[in-house]
Design a protein around this motif. Structure first.
Motif, PDB file in Angstrom:
ATOM      1  N   ARG A  25       0.839  -1.202   0.000  1.00  0.00           N
ATOM      2  CA  ARG A  25       0.000   0.000   0.000  1.00  0.00           C
ATOM      3  C   ARG A  25       0.877   1.255   0.000  1.00  0.00           C
ATOM      4  N   LEU A  26       1.991   1.209   0.717  1.00  0.00           N
ATOM      5  CA  LEU A  26       2.903   2.351   0.719  1.00  0.00           C
ATOM      6  C   LEU A  26       3.454   2.591  -0.688  1.00  0.00           C
ATOM      7  N   ARG A  27       3.802   1.504  -1.385  1.00  0.00           N
ATOM      8  CA  ARG A  27       4.282   1.645  -2.769  1.00  0.00           C
ATOM      9  C   ARG A  27       3.205   2.286  -3.648  1.00  0.00           C
ATOM     10  N   ALA A  28       1.966   1.828  -3.481  1.00  0.00           N
ATOM     11  CA  ALA A  28       0.870   2.358  -4.292  1.00  0.00           C
ATOM     12  C   ALA A  28       0.650   3.843  -4.011  1.00  0.00           C
ATOM     13  N   LEU A  29       0.709   4.225  -2.754  1.00  0.00           N
ATOM     14  CA  LEU A  29       0.500   5.629  -2.409  1.00  0.00           C
ATOM     15  C   LEU A  29       1.663   6.490  -2.887  1.00  0.00           C
ATOM     16  N   MET A  30       2.864   5.922  -2.885  1.00  0.00           N
ATOM     17  CA  MET A  30       4.013   6.657  -3.407  1.00  0.00           C
ATOM     18  C   MET A  30       3.834   6.905  -4.900  1.00  0.00           C
ATOM     19  N   GLU A  31       3.289   5.933  -5.616  1.00  0.00           N
ATOM     20  CA  GLU A  31       3.034   6.105  -7.041  1.00  0.00           C
ATOM     21  C   GLU A  31       1.993   7.195  -7.287  1.00  0.00           C
ATOM     22  N   VAL A  32       0.979   7.252  -6.428  1.00  0.00           N
ATOM     23  CA  VAL A  32      -0.041   8.298  -6.547  1.00  0.00           C
ATOM     24  C   VAL A  32       0.599   9.670  -6.341  1.00  0.00           C
ATOM     25  N   ALA A  33       1.459   9.771  -5.314  1.00  0.00           N
ATOM     26  CA  ALA A  33       2.133  11.040  -5.040  1.00  0.00           C
ATOM     27  C   ALA A  33       3.065  11.437  -6.181  1.00  0.00           C
ATOM     28  N   GLU A  34       3.747  10.453  -6.747  1.00  0.00           N
ATOM     29  CA  GLU A  34       4.635  10.735  -7.885  1.00  0.00           C
ATOM     30  C   GLU A  34       3.839  11.250  -9.083  1.00  0.00           C
ATOM     31  N   ASP A  35       2.692  10.626  -9.337  1.00  0.00           N
ATOM     32  CA  ASP A  35       1.861  11.037 -10.463  1.00  0.00           C
ATOM     33  C   ASP A  35       1.336  12.455 -10.263  1.00  0.00           C
ATOM     34  N   ALA A  36       0.866  12.758  -9.036  1.00  0.00           N
ATOM     35  CA  ALA A  36       0.368  14.102  -8.747  1.00  0.00           C
ATOM     36  C   ALA A  36       1.483  15.138  -8.901  1.00  0.00           C
ATOM     37  N   THR A  37       2.702  14.755  -8.496  1.00  0.00           N
ATOM     38  CA  THR A  37       3.846  15.665  -8.619  1.00  0.00           C
ATOM     39  C   THR A  37       4.201  15.904 -10.084  1.00  0.00           C
ATOM     40  N   PRO A  47      -0.858  17.825  -1.984  1.00  0.00           N
ATOM     41  CA  PRO A  47      -0.965  17.795  -0.522  1.00  0.00           C
ATOM     42  C   PRO A  47      -1.742  16.592  -0.012  1.00  0.00           C
ATOM     43  N   ALA A  48      -2.832  16.219  -0.709  1.00  0.00           N
ATOM     44  CA  ALA A  48      -3.638  15.073  -0.280  1.00  0.00           C
ATOM     45  C   ALA A  48      -2.837  13.783  -0.372  1.00  0.00           C
ATOM     46  N   ALA A  49      -2.094  13.614  -1.478  1.00  0.00           N
ATOM     47  CA  ALA A  49      -1.307  12.401  -1.666  1.00  0.00           C
ATOM     48  C   ALA A  49      -0.177  12.313  -0.650  1.00  0.00           C
ATOM     49  N   ASN A  50       0.476  13.438  -0.379  1.00  0.00           N
ATOM     50  CA  ASN A  50       1.566  13.440   0.592  1.00  0.00           C
ATOM     51  C   ASN A  50       1.069  13.148   2.000  1.00  0.00           C
ATOM     52  N   THR A  51      -0.099  13.686   2.335  1.00  0.00           N
ATOM     53  CA  THR A  51      -0.678  13.409   3.651  1.00  0.00           C
ATOM     54  C   THR A  51      -1.015  11.937   3.799  1.00  0.00           C
ATOM     55  N   ALA A  52      -1.595  11.350   2.746  1.00  0.00           N
ATOM     56  CA  ALA A  52      -1.928   9.922   2.782  1.00  0.00           C
ATOM     57  C   ALA A  52      -0.675   9.068   2.939  1.00  0.00           C
ATOM     58  N   LEU A  53       0.406   9.498   2.311  1.00  0.00           N
ATOM     59  CA  LEU A  53       1.673   8.766   2.401  1.00  0.00           C
ATOM     60  C   LEU A  53       2.185   8.766   3.845  1.00  0.00           C
ATOM     61  N   HIS A  54       2.178   9.925   4.464  1.00  0.00           N
ATOM     62  CA  HIS A  54       2.635  10.021   5.852  1.00  0.00           C
ATOM     63  C   HIS A  54       1.736   9.191   6.776  1.00  0.00           C
ATOM     64  N   ALA A  55       0.430   9.242   6.526  1.00  0.00           N
ATOM     65  CA  ALA A  55      -0.507   8.482   7.360  1.00  0.00           C
ATOM     66  C   ALA A  55      -0.281   6.985   7.221  1.00  0.00           C
TER      67      ALA A  55
END
Length: 222
Positions: A111-123, A132-140
């Motif tokens: 799940r962490l890998r998947a969320l990192m991919e989401v954050a990368e895509d948003a970036t 901000p939403a993707a980064n917050t989810a990653l930290h959570a």
């Protein structure tokens, strides 16, 4: 409390997303009243899902409720921001270490890998709302990986503030933040607790001074 599958639940979800977006965008400024009646009319839902949405946002730290004024957007100050960084150093550095230990013990980091991919895509897209939403989810998720329920409960009231902070300081280069997140995640997946903790500490501390500088003149001192 509404239940999953209940239409009122989807109404509460919609109200929560809309009010949160309004707070993060500044449409509902800090200190402004959030009147249930006005919100229900503007959102086209009853006051019950609006009330539940406000309760959830109170739990995230974005909304405060007082007996005399009812619900209002939290007043955010530079002191709050500094204290939030202190709290994150205490909780998230520990969480990064424990997440790496969980991976070393055979835990699943997919799940962490998947969320990192989401954050990368948003970036890559430069999306000012999704980053901000993707980064917050990653930290959570790093906190969730620890399996420590008390740690999750301790961080939950600050998650909304973390996302708000990420939104307010959107002028920071998101590519740098993304690279730092990638390094932290890589250390967690490589099962290196000391490295993960050190990278988490550096990541949070690097953001302190630029954030406070960016918000000076925008937020009150106290």
């Amino acid at each position: 409390m509404t239940q999953a599958g209940d239409p009122a639940a989807s109404h509460a979800d919609h109200a929560e997303r809309t009010i949160r977006a309004g707070i993060l965008s500044g449409a509902y400024p800090p200190g402004s009243r959030l009147r249930e009646r006005e919100l229900s009319e503007s959102l086209g839902v009853s006051r019950i899902p609006v009330r539940e949405a406000l309760t959830r946002l109170t739990g995230e730290g974005l909304v405060v409720v007082s007996p005399r004024r009812g619900a209002s957007v939290r007043d955010l100050s530079l002191r709050d921001v500094a204290e939030l960084f202190d709290l994150r150093l205490s909780l998230e550095v520990f969480a990064a270490r424990r997440a790496a230990e969980a991976c070393a013990a055979g835990g699943d980091g997919e799940r962490l890998r998947a969320l990192m991919e989401v954050a990368e895509d948003a970036t890559r897209r430069g999306d000012p709302e999704e980053i901000p939403a993707a980064n917050t989810a990653l930290h959570a998720e790093i906190v969730a990986m620890t399996g420590n329920r008390l740690l999750q409960d301790a961080l939950k009231p600050s998650l909304g503030l973390v996302q708000w902070l990420f939104t307010l300081t959107g002028g920071r280069d998101p590519r740098v933040q993304c690279a730092e997140h990638q390094d932290i995640c890589a250390a967690i997946h490589a099962r290196k607790p000391d490295l993960a903790a050190a990278l988490a500490y550096a990541h949070i501390e690097r953001g302190r001074e630029p954030s406070l500088t960016a918000l000076t003149g925008t937020l009150p001192a106290e």
